[in-house]
Design an enzyme around this catalytic site. Structure first.
Site, PDB file in Angstrom:
ATOM      1  N   LEU A  33       0.821  -1.219   0.000  1.00 45.48           N
ATOM      2  CA  LEU A  33       0.000   0.000   0.000  1.00 45.48           C
ATOM      3  C   LEU A  33       0.852   1.266   0.000  1.00 45.48           C
ATOM      4  CD1 LEU A  33      -2.682  -1.075   2.655  1.00 45.48           C
ATOM      5  CD2 LEU A  33      -2.752  -1.351   0.170  1.00 45.48           C
ATOM      6  N   HIS A  37      -3.405   4.304  -2.401  1.00 46.33           N
ATOM      7  CA  HIS A  37      -4.401   3.460  -1.714  1.00 46.33           C
ATOM      8  C   HIS A  37      -4.990   4.193  -0.517  1.00 46.33           C
ATOM      9  CE1 HIS A  37      -1.639   0.262  -3.461  1.00 46.33           C
ATOM     10  NE2 HIS A  37      -2.810  -0.090  -3.947  1.00 46.33           N
ATOM     11  N   GLY A 150      -8.352   3.478  -8.187  1.00 46.97           N
ATOM     12  CA  GLY A 150      -7.574   4.642  -8.605  1.00 46.97           C
ATOM     13  C   GLY A 150      -7.598   4.772 -10.120  1.00 46.97           C
ATOM     14  N   SER A 188       2.810   4.031  -7.483  1.00 51.94           N
ATOM     15  CA  SER A 188       2.554   2.655  -7.883  1.00 51.94           C
ATOM     16  C   SER A 188       3.348   1.753  -6.948  1.00 51.94           C
ATOM     17  CB  SER A 188       3.040   2.445  -9.325  1.00 51.94           C
ATOM     18  OG  SER A 188       3.175   1.065  -9.599  1.00 51.94           O
TER      19      SER A 188
END
Ligand code: PAF
Length: 284
Positions: A33, A37, A150, A188
């Site tokens: 995460l 997130h 997302g 990412s």
């Protein structure tokens, strides 16, 4: 925060929330995460939902076993971050409960044709079948009012919206803005695999998308801007496209209005994607 693994306990937790007239939100993740997130968790929480997050590295969406083996795994840090950012229940389902047949093929697959076959789908055969199948299962077990994704995985979001529409899932799909580092790099889980030098070169993806978004012009000019920008750094371009944001049909020079620029590149073996809105000015 509740931490659950068992599918029936997870289903029972969600059932109990609905029985108490609470709205359930689902945030599906593959763990590792980051602030992207966290923003999904806090957005769901701010809307007053009971937030159920899942953390499951879904092998069915990886066409490359080496990529799957390399995928970052940080369960302890994730649990702390989920709790801090408003998750009420974190589910870490086991592989055997999610896909009992694995590594043999699972007989049931959800496939979103056309949308799922281009760009990421063409470059990673079977990827969106794996994504759609796992998200369908997560939705069926959880039964949320809303599910959050997302926009960094913009095509994934479009595939899920299509699946939810076609299969009449009773859920609202919420897309949330890309979260970027100060220098523009889209967050990412894969960024953790970049060396300092690769990370610097990876900035060309966000730069290409930002340049394409600067001024309305034709689709072919936008493709040229994307490609020349990407060519200015040592990265291996997978695609640089301008498409309709809903159907993903390639934009043509006669088109005008909103479209989406999407890029993918491999930087020292790490596959990165980015995207952003663009405006098309069609032929007069
Ligand atoms: O975006 C992801 O992390 C994954 O594709 C998802 C939606 C959790 C499905 O495995």
């Amino acid at each position: 925060m509740r931490l659950l693994r068992d599918v029936e306990e997870w289903r029972a937790f969600a059932d109990a929330q609905r029985a108490a007239h609470r709205r359930v939100a689902l945030v599906p993740t593959m763990g590792a995460l980051h602030a992207g997130h966290w923003s999904l968790f806090t957005t769901a929480k701010e809307r007053g939902d009971v937030v159920i997050a899942t953390s499951f590295v879904n092998p069915r969406q990886f066409d490359d076993q080496a990529d799957l083996a390399r995928y970052p795994h940080t369960p302890e840090v994730d649990r702390a971050a989920a709790e801090t950012h408003g998750v009420d229940c974190l589910v870490e389902p086991s592989l055997v409960e999610m896909w009992p047949a694995y590594p043999d093929p699972t007989p049931t697959t959800v496939s979103v044709r056309a949308l799922g076959d281009v760009l990421e789908g063409a470059a990673r055969p079977g990827h969106f079948d794996g994504v759609a199948s796992v998200v369908a299962k997560l939705l069926i077990v959880t039964g949320p009012c809303r599910v959050y994704f997302g926009e960094k995985d913009f095509q994934q979001l479009a595939v899920i919206r299509q699946m939810v529409h076609d299969l009449s899932f009773a859920v609202e799909v919420v897309g949330c803005a890309i979260v970027r580092d100060g220098d523009g790099l889209a967050l990412s889980s894969r960024n953790a695999q970049l060396s300092d030098d690769a990370r610097r070169r990876a900035l060309v993806l966000s730069r290409a998308v930002a340049r394409a978004g600067e001024a309305p012009t034709s689709a072919s000019e936008l493709r040229r801007v994307l490609r020349t920008t990407l060519a200015s750094a040592d990265v291996e371009v997978v695609y640089a496209e301008v498409v309709d944001p809903v159907t993903f049909a390639p934009s043509g020079d006669g088109d005008s209005g909103e479209a989406r620029a999407l890029v993918a590149a491999i930087v020292d073996g790490v596959r990165l994607i980015d995207n952003g809105p663009v405006l098309l000015k069609g032929d007069q």
